[in-house]
Design an enzyme around this catalytic site. Structure first.
Site, PDB file in Angstrom:
ATOM      1  N   LYS A 141      -1.990   6.359 -27.770  1.00  0.00           N
ATOM      2  CA  LYS A 141      -2.842   7.551 -27.590  1.00  0.00           C
ATOM      3  C   LYS A 141      -1.997   8.812 -27.462  1.00  0.00           C
ATOM      4  O   LYS A 141      -2.518   9.908 -27.378  1.00  0.00           O
ATOM      5  CB  LYS A 141      -3.694   7.403 -26.324  1.00  0.00           C
ATOM      6  CG  LYS A 141      -4.482   6.115 -26.240  1.00  0.00           C
ATOM      7  CD  LYS A 141      -5.916   6.275 -26.615  1.00  0.00           C
ATOM      8  CE  LYS A 141      -6.691   5.031 -26.234  1.00  0.00           C
ATOM      9  NZ  LYS A 141      -7.907   4.875 -27.008  1.00  0.00           N
ATOM     10  N   HIS A 190     -14.483   3.556 -19.395  1.00  0.00           N
ATOM     11  CA  HIS A 190     -14.325   2.726 -20.592  1.00  0.00           C
ATOM     12  C   HIS A 190     -14.478   1.266 -20.143  1.00  0.00           C
ATOM     13  O   HIS A 190     -14.148   0.927 -19.000  1.00  0.00           O
ATOM     14  CB  HIS A 190     -12.915   2.981 -21.122  1.00  0.00           C
ATOM     15  CG  HIS A 190     -12.574   2.331 -22.419  1.00  0.00           C
ATOM     16  ND1 HIS A 190     -12.216   1.006 -22.514  1.00  0.00           N
ATOM     17  CD2 HIS A 190     -12.506   2.821 -23.677  1.00  0.00           C
ATOM     18  CE1 HIS A 190     -11.944   0.719 -23.778  1.00  0.00           C
ATOM     19  NE2 HIS A 190     -12.115   1.802 -24.507  1.00  0.00           N
ATOM     20  N   ASP A 196      -7.137   5.657 -14.667  1.00  0.00           N
ATOM     21  CA  ASP A 196      -7.035   5.323 -16.084  1.00  0.00           C
ATOM     22  C   ASP A 196      -6.696   6.609 -16.835  1.00  0.00           C
ATOM     23  O   ASP A 196      -7.549   7.477 -17.020  1.00  0.00           O
ATOM     24  CB  ASP A 196      -8.375   4.728 -16.557  1.00  0.00           C
ATOM     25  CG  ASP A 196      -8.390   4.461 -18.055  1.00  0.00           C
ATOM     26  OD1 ASP A 196      -7.433   4.868 -18.747  1.00  0.00           O
ATOM     27  OD2 ASP A 196      -9.381   3.870 -18.533  1.00  0.00           O
TER      28      ASP A 196
HETATM   29  N1  PMP Z   1      -9.574   3.670 -21.052  1.00  0.00           N
HETATM   30  C1  PMP Z   1      -9.956   4.730 -21.771  1.00  0.00           C
HETATM   31  C2  PMP Z   1     -10.524   5.920 -21.061  1.00  0.00           C
HETATM   32  C3  PMP Z   1      -9.812   4.719 -23.157  1.00  0.00           C
HETATM   33  O1  PMP Z   1     -10.209   5.762 -23.876  1.00  0.00           O
HETATM   34  C4  PMP Z   1      -9.243   3.584 -23.785  1.00  0.00           C
HETATM   35  C5  PMP Z   1      -9.076   3.518 -25.287  1.00  0.00           C
HETATM   36  N2  PMP Z   1     -10.181   3.895 -26.029  1.00  0.00           N
HETATM   37  C6  PMP Z   1      -8.857   2.510 -22.989  1.00  0.00           C
HETATM   38  C7  PMP Z   1      -9.033   2.597 -21.627  1.00  0.00           C
HETATM   39  C8  PMP Z   1      -8.268   1.261 -23.571  1.00  0.00           C
HETATM   40  O2  PMP Z   1      -7.043   1.541 -24.175  1.00  0.00           O
HETATM   41  P1  PMP Z   1      -6.288   0.409 -25.038  1.00  0.00           P
HETATM   42  O3  PMP Z   1      -7.297  -0.095 -26.016  1.00  0.00           O
HETATM   43  O4  PMP Z   1      -5.165   1.159 -25.680  1.00  0.00           O
HETATM   44  O5  PMP Z   1      -5.835  -0.633 -24.092  1.00  0.00           O
END
Ligand code: PMP
Length: 406
Positions: A226, A123, A200
């Site tokens: 999440k 991500h 992560d």
């Molecule tokens: N890493 C991954 C694999 C994610 O799916 C996400 C959220 N889509 C994030 C990081 C970022 O999370 P947040 O926006 O809650 O900080």
């Protein structure tokens, strides 16, 4: 499962809503999960009855909130099986946890010509903070590739590790492909060279057992929202030896022991990394969410989601022209696909009108799209409160979309 699916769904008020007059089929759980009533009322009741700033006062309300907050930390510790409460830092979320490590660890340990290793399926939250660090320090970002199925190239990973590698940062599960990465193997290889590993966990924490000691990772990060908890809170788990050695990320109240203009000393762990008023209502709500998940059963949740993923995969694969991205054996319940030549936004918008909420686009993982040479995908991400009927409804919806554009 100790509750029927009807009982589980009744725990989540939003799931009984209609959209466009149709029952809501919520398949965007990878973006954020819905909240059970116990979490909603815990946070509301905190504001109603016991609100006061955490760690600030000697008065009853502040004491009460501080106790709940520290109990929440203990709940998180147990949930991820950290060995100490001091290793559990509350942050604003996954992004904030990664930025904390990138800045703090990076400040101390990364210099010109050093290397940070990430994977090509990350991500953006696990790419950009490292790019920014590399820019600040004139360090180099190296990337572990993955194959068509969505599996990391472990041979290339071994080759990429060098005497200059300072940290490996990799997703436990991909938010696009669903792949569950072989973290134990990744940490074992890195640790042979004394290199720490950040995992992560944004897309793994909600799908089953996460045990940071078993994974043997040095940092593990996730977001409350999440895993059926509130937004605005997350966790940075860090091995004590690293957190102790790392400088604070932000300065302010609560992270200090003694402040004078001549010299300031910092508070002990975990407070050294919790500057200012934290989002204590959300942290307390997160603990309630974790308790809720535990009460349902983490293995039961994983089993149910696997079953739903199998149905969705089978039904979507049976539609001529549908291409699925991410076909690893070991997957979380995320399914990315393209419905023939139909643009993913058109598909998402029409599915929405049928009451089916999916995500479309790059899912903040543009390099994954580039790897396949596609602009984006439709992503259905499944939670344990979804039903078999919803999996069939998704497939039927996709079929209708494709017929409309045929
Ligand atoms: N890493 C991954 C694999 C994610 O799916 C996400 C959220 N889509 C994030 C990081 C970022 O999370 P947040 O926006 O809650 O900080």
């Amino acid at each position: 499962m100790n509750k029927s699916i009807e009982e589980i769904r009744a725990d989540f008020p939003i799931l009984s809503q209609k959209v466009y007059g149709k029952p809501l089929i919520y398949l965007d759980n990878g973006a954020t999960t819905q909240k059970p009533e116990v979490v909603i009322s815990r946070v509301a009741n905190l504001f109603r009855h016991t609100n006061a700033n955490v760690h600030r006062g000697v008065h009853l309300l502040s004491d009460n909130v501080s106790e709940q907050y520290e109990a929440a930390r203990e709940t998180v510790r147990q949930y991820i099986n950290a060995s100490k409460k001091e290793e559990v830092v509350f942050t604003a979320g996954t992004t904030s946890s990664i930025n904390t490590v990138a800045f703090s660890f990076g400040e101390k340990y990364v210099g010109e010509g050093d290397e940070i290793l990430v994977s090509a399926m990350e991500h953006h939250a696990n790419i950009v903070p490292w790019q920014m660090l590399c820019e600040r320090k004139k360090a180099i970002l190296k990337v572990i590739p993955f194959n068509d199925q969505g599996l990391l190239d472990m041979e290339e990973y071994k080759r990429l590790i060098s005497s200059r590698t300072k940290l490996v940062a990799v997703a436990h599960a991909s938010n696009v492909l669903g792949t569950i990465n072989p973290i134990k193997e990744i940490t074992a290889i890195a640790h042979k060279e004394g290199i720490p590993v950040l995992v992560d966990g944004a897309q793994s924490i909600q799908h089953g057992i996460v045990d940071v000691q078993d994974l043997d990772c040095d940092f593990f990060v996730f977001s409350g929202h999440k895993i059926y908890g509130p937004t605005g809170v997350g966790v940075l788990y860090g091995r004590e030896k690293w957190l102790e050695a790392m400088p604070p990320y932000q300065g302010g109240g609560d992270m200090v022991a003694n402040v004078t203009f001549a010299r300031t000393t910092y508070n002990d762990l975990p407070f050294k990394f919790e500057a200012g008023t934290t989002n204590y209502p959300a942290a307390i709500g997160l603990a309630t969410a974790l308790d809720y998940v535990t009460s349902i059963g983490r293995e039961e949740i994983a089993g149910r989601e696997k079953h739903l993923l199998e149905i969705a995969t089978r039904e979507l694969s049976a539609i001529s022209g549908v291409r699925i991205y991410g076909t690893a054996q070991d997957k979380v319940s995320v399914i990315s696909f393209l419905p023939g030549e139909v643009h993913q936004y058109d598909a998402g918008m029409i599915l929405d009108k049928m009451g089916i909420a999916v995500r479309t686009g790059t899912h903040c993982a543009q390099p994954v799209m580039d790897r396949y040479g596609i602009p984006g995908t439709v992503r259905a991400s499944i939670a344990f409160y979804n039903t078999e009927e919803e999996m069939y409804a998704l497939a039927s919806g996709v079929r209708q979309v494709m017929e409309m554009f045929a």
